[in-house]
Design a protein around this motif. Structure first.
Motif, mmCIF file in Angstrom:
data_model
loop_
_atom_site.group_PDB
_atom_site.id
_atom_site.type_symbol
_atom_site.label_atom_id
_atom_site.label_comp_id
_atom_site.label_asym_id
_atom_site.label_seq_id
_atom_site.Cartn_x
_atom_site.Cartn_y
_atom_site.Cartn_z
ATOM 1 N N UNK A 259 5.379 -97.552 -61.581
ATOM 2 C CA UNK A 259 6.161 -96.705 -62.489
ATOM 3 C C UNK A 259 6.363 -97.325 -63.864
ATOM 4 N N UNK A 260 6.563 -98.642 -63.943
ATOM 5 C CA UNK A 260 6.826 -99.262 -65.250
ATOM 6 C C UNK A 260 5.612 -99.174 -66.173
ATOM 7 N N UNK A 261 4.432 -99.676 -65.762
ATOM 8 C CA UNK A 261 3.294 -99.573 -66.682
ATOM 9 C C UNK A 261 2.853 -98.137 -66.940
ATOM 10 N N UNK A 262 2.866 -97.284 -65.907
ATOM 11 C CA UNK A 262 2.435 -95.890 -66.100
ATOM 12 C C UNK A 262 3.405 -95.153 -67.015
ATOM 13 N N UNK A 263 4.716 -95.384 -66.833
ATOM 14 C CA UNK A 263 5.699 -94.745 -67.700
ATOM 15 C C UNK A 263 5.580 -95.189 -69.141
ATOM 16 N N UNK A 264 5.345 -96.492 -69.362
ATOM 17 C CA UNK A 264 5.192 -97.011 -70.723
ATOM 18 C C UNK A 264 3.932 -96.444 -71.374
ATOM 19 N N UNK A 265 2.826 -96.487 -70.649
ATOM 20 C CA UNK A 265 1.554 -95.980 -71.197
ATOM 21 C C UNK A 265 1.659 -94.492 -71.501
ATOM 22 N N UNK A 266 2.323 -93.744 -70.609
ATOM 23 C CA UNK A 266 2.493 -92.306 -70.827
ATOM 24 C C UNK A 266 3.312 -92.034 -72.086
ATOM 25 N N UNK A 267 4.347 -92.847 -72.323
ATOM 26 C CA UNK A 267 5.189 -92.659 -73.519
ATOM 27 C C UNK A 267 4.450 -93.052 -74.789
ATOM 28 N N UNK A 268 3.717 -94.172 -74.744
ATOM 29 C CA UNK A 268 2.989 -94.641 -75.926
ATOM 30 C C UNK A 268 1.902 -93.648 -76.318
ATOM 31 N N UNK A 269 1.263 -93.030 -75.323
ATOM 32 C CA UNK A 269 0.202 -92.043 -75.582
ATOM 33 C C UNK A 269 0.736 -90.630 -75.351
ATOM 34 N N UNK A 270 1.876 -90.351 -75.916
ATOM 35 C CA UNK A 270 2.535 -89.058 -75.716
ATOM 36 C C UNK A 270 1.631 -87.893 -76.112
ATOM 37 N N UNK A 271 1.618 -86.867 -75.226
ATOM 38 C CA UNK A 271 0.846 -85.631 -75.412
ATOM 39 C C UNK A 271 -0.666 -85.850 -75.401
ATOM 40 N N UNK A 272 -1.115 -86.994 -74.914
ATOM 41 C CA UNK A 272 -2.539 -87.219 -74.702
ATOM 42 C C UNK A 272 -2.882 -86.821 -73.268
ATOM 43 N N UNK A 273 -4.175 -86.884 -72.933
ATOM 44 C CA UNK A 273 -4.579 -86.525 -71.571
ATOM 45 C C UNK A 273 -3.992 -87.507 -70.547
ATOM 46 N N UNK A 274 -3.802 -88.762 -70.952
ATOM 47 C CA UNK A 274 -3.186 -89.743 -70.060
ATOM 48 C C UNK A 274 -1.754 -89.326 -69.733
ATOM 49 N N UNK A 275 -1.038 -88.887 -70.764
ATOM 50 C CA UNK A 275 0.345 -88.453 -70.573
ATOM 51 C C UNK A 275 0.412 -87.226 -69.687
ATOM 52 N N UNK A 276 -0.472 -86.261 -69.917
ATOM 53 C CA UNK A 276 -0.470 -85.034 -69.118
ATOM 54 C C UNK A 276 -0.764 -85.330 -67.651
ATOM 55 N N UNK A 277 -1.738 -86.195 -67.394
ATOM 56 C CA UNK A 277 -2.081 -86.543 -66.011
ATOM 57 C C UNK A 277 -0.922 -87.261 -65.334
ATOM 58 N N UNK A 278 -0.321 -88.229 -66.029
ATOM 59 C CA UNK A 278 0.795 -88.986 -65.452
ATOM 60 C C UNK A 278 1.978 -88.074 -65.148
ATOM 61 N N UNK A 279 2.297 -87.166 -66.052
ATOM 62 C CA UNK A 279 3.419 -86.256 -65.835
ATOM 63 C C UNK A 279 3.142 -85.283 -64.698
#
Length: 312
Positions: free
Chosen positions: A111-131
């Motif tokens: 959760x920590x690395x995925x949450x950080x990466x999702x926030x840093x790349x907000x509204x990217x495909x990484x963020x959409x997949x993680x959410x």
């Protein structure tokens, strides 16, 4: 120090309230003496047990006697197992911890690395997949996921046992085979909640003045995020982590039932079904103590992450 002492006093009040509720539950559900001797016992035997257990005394006397024994860790004898309650609770808690500790460690590591990466790349495909994955993790019933996992990994592939617990003397790898599937299923829901919490808290702090100042100093983005932003983002994360840890340790009834794991959650569910009041009372108090202890630990971590908390 006053902050932590205040929280400790609040926790003790909650535990006393849980003990009072446990005592009242003994009389709301039914006659404790009848549950102990069974419905087929004669009136004379029933009355003898009522006197021997002290249920013939005034209610207020029984209450203080119960509280005095409970404070000393004595909850009486299990109606079902006919042995002292405390050793049963302790043994089952250790078995639940075999699942809960690695499950929460896995939840934090993901959760920590995925949450950080999702926030840093907000509204990217990484963020959409993680959410999306986190949303599925929150929405999917864990008993259904457990059953599907049993059908796939046990019935179809045949690579993992479907239920039970390995013999304590068996090799480590054999024990790991029994733990792996229920542990992962148990970690999914807290992992989803914690990932979303980490993402939202990182999004809140990355636009703060001190983060912009760190960028203005020429620090690398990695150092800005993982050194300056992450420390403050962890404060609400720690709160949720403590609550999820308490839930996963004390409330894992469904997963332990699905996988026939002889843990604390399954013991509590079986005791409720069998009206084993001493075990239910001890279990309720244990759940309250776990939540209080974990929240107190979270408060102690607050003072390390943000010393200003003790002055508020």
């Amino acid at each position: 120090m006053f902050y932590l002492a205040n929280r400790l006093v609040q926790g003790l009040i909650v535990i006393l309230a849980a003990l009072t509720l446990a005592f009242l539950m003994m009389f709301v559900i039914g006659d404790p003496a009848m549950m102990y001797v069974g419905p087929d016992a004669s009136t004379a035997v029933l009355e003898a047990y009522r006197v021997s257990l002290g249920f013939d005394r005034p209610l207020i006397v029984q209450y203080f006697d119960f509280m005095g024994s409970a404070v000393q860790g004595d909850f009486g004898v299990s109606y079902r197992h006919r042995v002292d309650v405390v050793p049963i609770i302790g043994e089952r808690l250790l078995r639940s911890a075999e699942l809960a500790l690695p499950a929460m460690l896995l939840a934090a590591l993901v959760s920590i690395p995925v949450g950080v990466i999702s926030a840093v790349h907000r509204n990217s495909w990484i963020d959409y997949v993680a959410r999306f994955v986190a949303l599925i993790g929150q929405a999917a019933p864990n008993f259904w996921v457990g059953i599907m996992a049993i059908l796939f990994f046990s019935s179809y592939l045949g690579i993992l046992p479907s239920s039970g617990r390995a013999d304590p003397g068996s090799p480590i790898l054999e024990q790991a085979r029994y733990i792996l599937m229920p542990m992962i299923i148990l970690s999914l829901m807290p992992m989803a909640y914690l990932t979303r919490m980490m993402r939202s808290t990182v999004l809140e702090v990355i636009n703060e003045d001190y983060v912009r100042t760190a960028r203005a100093k020429g620090l690398s983005e990695t150092k800005v995020i993982y050194v300056h932003a992450l420390r403050n983002a962890l404060i609400p994360y720690v709160t949720l982590y403590a609550l999820q840890f308490g839930w996963i340790l004390a409330g894992s009834m469904v997963i332990e039932t699905v996988f026939a794991w002889p843990g604390f959650g399954r013991l509590l569910m079986d005791s409720i079904r069998m009206l084993d009041i001493p075990v239910v009372a001890a279990g309720l108090t244990t759940v309250a103590a776990l939540y209080i202890g974990l929240n107190l630990l979270a408060d102690m971590l607050y003072t390390l992450l943000d010393p200003r908390v003790v002055n508020r």
